[in-house]
Design a protein around this motif. Structure first.
Motif, PDB file in Angstrom:
ATOM      1  N   UNK A 121      -5.936   0.743   2.795  1.00  0.00           N
ATOM      2  CA  UNK A 121      -6.381   1.041   1.356  1.00  0.00           C
ATOM      3  C   UNK A 121      -4.777   1.594   0.699  1.00  0.00           C
ATOM      4  N   UNK A 122      -4.196   2.474   1.637  1.00  0.00           N
ATOM      5  CA  UNK A 122      -2.681   2.918   0.832  1.00  0.00           C
ATOM      6  C   UNK A 122      -1.811   1.689   0.955  1.00  0.00           C
ATOM      7  N   UNK A 123      -1.940   0.830   1.971  1.00  0.00           N
ATOM      8  CA  UNK A 123      -1.183  -0.190   1.869  1.00  0.00           C
ATOM      9  C   UNK A 123      -1.170  -1.151   0.865  1.00  0.00           C
ATOM     10  N   UNK A 124      -2.714  -1.322   0.423  1.00  0.00           N
ATOM     11  CA  UNK A 124      -3.081  -2.311  -0.668  1.00  0.00           C
ATOM     12  C   UNK A 124      -2.757  -1.600  -1.936  1.00  0.00           C
ATOM     13  N   UNK A 135      -9.863  15.629  -2.477  1.00  0.00           N
ATOM     14  CA  UNK A 135      -8.462  15.074  -3.225  1.00  0.00           C
ATOM     15  C   UNK A 135      -8.948  14.016  -4.391  1.00  0.00           C
ATOM     16  N   UNK A 136      -9.824  13.084  -4.318  1.00  0.00           N
ATOM     17  CA  UNK A 136      -9.953  12.429  -5.439  1.00  0.00           C
ATOM     18  C   UNK A 136     -10.789  13.179  -6.507  1.00  0.00           C
ATOM     19  N   UNK A 149      -0.742  10.862   0.612  1.00  0.00           N
ATOM     20  CA  UNK A 149      -0.868  12.570   1.393  1.00  0.00           C
ATOM     21  C   UNK A 149      -2.209  12.392   2.443  1.00  0.00           C
ATOM     22  N   UNK A 150      -3.373  11.860   1.756  1.00  0.00           N
ATOM     23  CA  UNK A 150      -4.591  11.643   2.850  1.00  0.00           C
ATOM     24  C   UNK A 150      -4.219  10.876   3.977  1.00  0.00           C
ATOM     25  N   UNK A 151      -3.386   9.874   3.954  1.00  0.00           N
ATOM     26  CA  UNK A 151      -3.066   9.194   5.328  1.00  0.00           C
ATOM     27  C   UNK A 151      -2.455  10.213   6.051  1.00  0.00           C
TER      28      UNK A 151
END
Length: 332
Positions: free
Chosen positions: A168-171, A232-233, A249-251
Motif C-alpha cells: 500500500x505504501x508503494x502504491x 494512526x489513521x 511511518x506505519x511501515x
C-alpha cells in the motif's frame, strides 16, 4: 505312405491349432465373466463432470446441515447464543454459518456417541455416564476446531500484514488512491489477509471512512498491529496530513517491531524448547509406563488419597504451564 503321414501331420497341426484357439477363447470368455462379476463391486472412474461418491456424500451431509440450520434459526435462544460465533464468519462462506456451526456440533456429538455406543456394546462394556461424557465432548469438539483454525488464520494475517502495508505504501508513492492500493494488495497477496482487505475495500465502497474500515478490521482480528494502523489513521482524520507519510511511518514501525520480535524469538528459542519438552514429558512418561504395566496407576484411583494426589498434580502442572508461559511471553 508319405501322403498318409503328411495328412496325419496336417490334421494334427490343425487340431492343435483349433484346441489352442478354443482354449484361448474359453479363457477370454471366463476372464470377461469374472471381470463383469467384479465390475459390480468396483468403483468406476467418474467422467470429467460426473459427481463422485465423495461429492454425493458431502452433498447429502450439507443438505442435512442446511435443514437442521433452518430449524435452529427459528429458535430465539439459538439466535442469541449464535452471536458468539460471529468472529468465525471469515472461516465460513455462507450467511447461515452461525446456525451451521450449531448443526455440525449436534451431528458430531451424536456421531461420537454412536461410535462409542456401538464399539462398547460389541465389547460388552457399555456405560451410560461415559457415553454422556463422550456426547458432551463431541458437542464442544467443533468449538475447539474452530478456535484452532481461527488462531491459525490470525497468525497468517499477522505474518502477511506488513507485506500488505509495504504494498500500500508503494502504491501511495506511485500516486494511487487508497481504493487502488487495496486492489493491488488483493491482487498481489493470497490467503486470509487478502480476504480481510477485500472486506476493508467493501466497507470503503459503502461510504465508511478509512479509519473506521481499519477499526472494523482490528475488531475482527484483534491484532496490535491492526490497532496501531487504526490509531494512526484516526489521528490522520482529526489532524489532516499526507496519507503517504502516515503509511511510511506505519511501515517503518511495523518493520522495526518485526525485527525486534525475530531477535526475541532467537533469544528465547532454547528456553521455549525446554518448556515444550518439559510440558510434554509427563505425558510421554505416563504413556511409556502404561505400555509396560497397565495397572501401575490403579492404586491412585482406588482410594481418596490417590485421587487427591492426582488433582494436586494437575493443579501444580497447570500453574507451572501458566507461570512459564508468562515468563517466556515478551510484549513488543
Amino acid at each position: 505312405m508319405n501322403k498318409v503321414l503328411e495328412l496325419a501331420v496336417f490334421i494334427s497341426v490343425i487340431t492343435l491349432l483349433l484346441v489352442i484357439v478354443i482354449y484361448e477363447f474359453l479363457k477370454i470368455r471366463k476372464t470377461i465373466k469374472i471381470a463383469n462379476r467384479i465390475d459390480r463391486f468396483t468403483l468406476k472412474t467418474p467422467a470429467k463432470n460426473e459427481p463422485t461418491i465423495g461429492d454425493d456424500l458431502i452433498g447429502n451431509i450439507n443438505k442435512i446441515i442446511n435443514k437442521l440450520s433452518n430449524i435452529l434459526s427459528k429458535s430465539a435462544y439459538i439466535n442469541k447464543q449464535a452471536q458468539k460465533y460471529e468472529k468465525y464468519g471469515a472461516l465460513k462462506k455462507n450467511e447461515n454459518y452461525k446456525y451451521d456451526i450449531y448443526s455440525i456440533k449436534i451431528l458430531v456429538s451424536i456421531l461420537i456417541f454412536l461410535i462409542y455406543t456401538v464399539t462398547s456394546i460389541l465389547n460388552h462394556n457399555f456405560e451410560f455416564p461415559l457415553g454422556l461424557i463422550f456426547l458432551i465432548l463431541g458437542y464442544f469438539l467443533t468449538d475447539i476446531y474452530l478456535e484452532i483454525s481461527n488462531q491459525i488464520r490470525i497468525k497468517n494475517i499477522e505474518g502477511d500484514l506488513l507485506k500488505a502495508i509495504i504494498i500500500m505504501n508503494n502504491a501511495f508513492k506511485s500516486g494511487l488512491n487508497i481504493s487502488n492500493a487495496l486492489d493491488v494488495v488483493t491482487t498481489d497477496l493470497q490467503g486470509p489477509v487478502r480476504d480481510e482487505f477485500i472486506l476493508i475495500k467493501k466497507d470503503l465502497s459503502s461510504g465508511i471512512d478509512t479509519s473506521e474500515a481499519f477499526n472494523r478490521f482490528y475488531k475482527r482480528v484483534k491484532l496490535d498491529d491492526a490497532q496501531y494502523i487504526t490509531s494512526s489513521l484516526s489521528i490522520l482524520n482529526v489532524t489532516g496530513g499526507n496519507i503517504t507519510y502516515i503509511f511510511s511511518n506505519i511501515e517503518e514501525a511495523l518493520t522495526n517491531k518485526k525485527k525486534l520480535k525475530d531477535e526475541l524469538k532467537a533469544m528465547t528459542a532454547s528456553s521455549l524448547l525446554v518448556y515444550r519438552v518439559l510440558t510434554f514429558m509427563p505425558f510421554v512418561l505416563i504413556f511409556i509406563i502404561l505400555m509396560l504395566n497397565r495397572e501401575y496407576f490403579n492404586p491412585l484411583f482406588s482410594n481418596v488419597l490417590g485421587i487427591c494426589a492426582i488433582i494436586l498434580a494437575l493443579i501444580l502442572y497447570t500453574i507451572y504451564i501458566i507461570i512459564i508461559r508468562k515468563i517466556l511471553k515478551v510484549e513488543v
